[in-house]
Design an enzyme around this catalytic site. Structure first.
Site, PDB file in Angstrom:
ATOM      1  N   HIS A  12       0.926  -1.106   0.037  1.00  0.00           N
ATOM      2  CA  HIS A  12      -0.192  -0.058   0.006  1.00  0.00           C
ATOM      3  C   HIS A  12       0.932   1.281  -0.074  1.00  0.00           C
ATOM      4  CE1 HIS A  12      -0.023  -0.456   4.614  1.00  0.00           C
ATOM      5  NE2 HIS A  12       1.006   0.380   4.483  1.00  0.00           N
ATOM      6  N   HIS A  59      -2.355   4.285   9.608  1.00  0.00           N
ATOM      7  CA  HIS A  59      -0.899   4.862   9.979  1.00  0.00           C
ATOM      8  C   HIS A  59      -1.080   5.996  10.954  1.00  0.00           C
ATOM      9  CE1 HIS A  59      -0.339   2.289   6.472  1.00  0.00           C
ATOM     10  NE2 HIS A  59       0.527   2.145   6.679  1.00  0.00           N
ATOM     11  N   HIS A 193       9.891  -4.019   4.444  1.00  0.00           N
ATOM     12  CA  HIS A 193      10.409  -2.701   4.235  1.00  0.00           C
ATOM     13  C   HIS A 193      10.614  -2.133   5.631  1.00  0.00           C
ATOM     14  CE1 HIS A 193       6.150  -2.020   4.805  1.00  0.00           C
ATOM     15  NE2 HIS A 193       6.224  -0.798   4.798  1.00  0.00           N
ATOM     16  N   GLU A 240       3.561  -5.564   8.809  1.00  0.00           N
ATOM     17  CA  GLU A 240       2.367  -5.371   8.161  1.00  0.00           C
ATOM     18  C   GLU A 240       1.705  -6.465   7.449  1.00  0.00           C
ATOM     19  OE1 GLU A 240       2.512  -0.612   7.005  1.00  0.00           O
ATOM     20  OE2 GLU A 240       2.911  -1.865   5.229  1.00  0.00           O
TER      21      GLU A 240
HETATM   22  C1  DHB Z   1       6.113   3.554   2.695  1.00  0.00           C
HETATM   23  C2  DHB Z   1       5.652   2.062   2.894  1.00  0.00           C
HETATM   24  C3  DHB Z   1       4.572   2.082   3.644  1.00  0.00           C
HETATM   25  O1  DHB Z   1       3.892   0.928   4.063  1.00  0.00           O
HETATM   26  C4  DHB Z   1       4.047   2.948   4.309  1.00  0.00           C
HETATM   27  O2  DHB Z   1       2.885   3.021   5.173  1.00  0.00           O
HETATM   28  C5  DHB Z   1       4.343   4.366   4.308  1.00  0.00           C
HETATM   29  C6  DHB Z   1       5.712   4.828   3.293  1.00  0.00           C
HETATM   30  C7  DHB Z   1       7.454   3.726   1.768  1.00  0.00           C
HETATM   31  O3  DHB Z   1       7.698   2.920   1.090  1.00  0.00           O
HETATM   32  O4  DHB Z   1       7.510   4.828   1.597  1.00  0.00           O
HETATM   33 FE    FE Z   2       2.384   0.978   5.643  1.00  0.00          FE
END
Ligand code: DHB
Ligand code: FE
Length: 283
Positions: A12, A59, A193, A240
């Protein structure tokens, strides 16, 4: 009775929403990513459900450290698109399905999962970016959406096992709804991530590939993976991915039925700081 016809899984990343909203999808950086979603856009145009239960995380947009529901179901008729700092995304408001949502809340709480009932909530990129990836830029989203928010932002967060079991309970709830609705369940967020700290920028493609394999064929085993392994392997925001287990738990094979069919699988690194994963499973 209603049925669970398919589950959809996708990252997302907010920058994906920015790329769509600012007509950058054909730029070299973005073109391969959006090409990877085209088969799913074609699939869903033919398989648009009557409603989507969209499992996502807020978030710190509508929720904050003031109140941290572990699992929250949206029972409202509609949801405004959140302003995350640059104004709301120029996407349609989200129309809910209060009757089905109230039924799911009733059934799932009676199955011993304590849900928070949410009657007003602005929805952030966690919910709108998956809708944009699958549906593009329509004037209105093609079906009602029930937002199902999971806390993966502030510890303690729910275990993979609890998420899989919750998915099974959501399936029971949907199948006891007295109207022949075609319902999809989506699991969103991930894949690997980390946005903060010394390991910011972490991507683990081997972990992600294994996660996708196991999600399809060994979901019960995958659900036993402890949080610490998500953090070590997939980064702090890789947690997540537990939300994907809720959607997977709602598929028939976890209830003695046949395994789902993989309609599409896609993986792309990177979008912003994130490994983008996507899967469509049909019942
Ligand atoms: C990013 C990824 C995410 O899941 C999020 O909630 C906010 C930023 C990113 O990779 O920039
Ligand atoms: Fe996220």
């Amino acid at each position: 009775m209603a049925t669970v016809s398919a589950s959809v899984y996708t990252s997302h990343v907010p920058a994906i929403g920015v790329a769509i909203d600012h007509a950058k999808t054909d730029e070299p950086y973005w073109q391969p990513l959006f090409a990877g979603y085209r088969p799913s856009q074609e699939w869903i145009a033919e398989s648009t459900p009557d409603a989507i239960v969209l499992v996502f995380n807020d978030h710190a947009t509508s929720f904050s450290l003031d109140m941290i529901p572990t699992f929250a179901i949206g029972t409202a008729p509609d949801y405004a698109v959140a302003d995350e700092g640059w104004g709301p995304r120029p996407v349609p408001p989200v129309v809910g399905h209060p009757e089905l949502a109230a039924h799911i809340a009733h059934s799932v709480i009676q199955q011993d999962f304590d849900l928070t009932i949410v009657n007003r909530m602005d929805v952030d990129h966690g919910l709108t970016v998956p809708l944009s990836l699958l549906f593009g830029q329509p004037a209105a989203w093609p079906c009602p959406v029930i937002p199902f928010a999971v806390n993966v932002v502030q510890y303690p967060v729910p275990s993979g096992q609890r998420c899989l079991d919750l998915g099974k309970a959501i399936r029971v709830a949907i199948e006891s709804y007295d109207e022949p609705l075609d319902v999809q369940i989506w699991g969103t967020g991930g894949m690997s991530h980390q946005l903060q700290g010394p390991r910011a920028g972490l991507i683990n493609s081997e972990f992600d590939a294994r996660f996708l394999d196991d999600l399809v064929t060994r979901p019960a085993e995958l659900a036993t993976m402890p949080h610490i392994d998500y953090i070590r392997e997939a980064g702090s925001e890789g947690i997540e991915l537990v939300m994907w287990l809720i959607a997977r738990g709602a598929m028939a094979d976890l209830d003695g039925g046949p395994p789902p069919t993989v309609k599409h699988r896609f993986y792309h690194v990177p979008a912003s700081n994130t490994a983008v994963g996507h899967l469509v499973l049909e019942a």
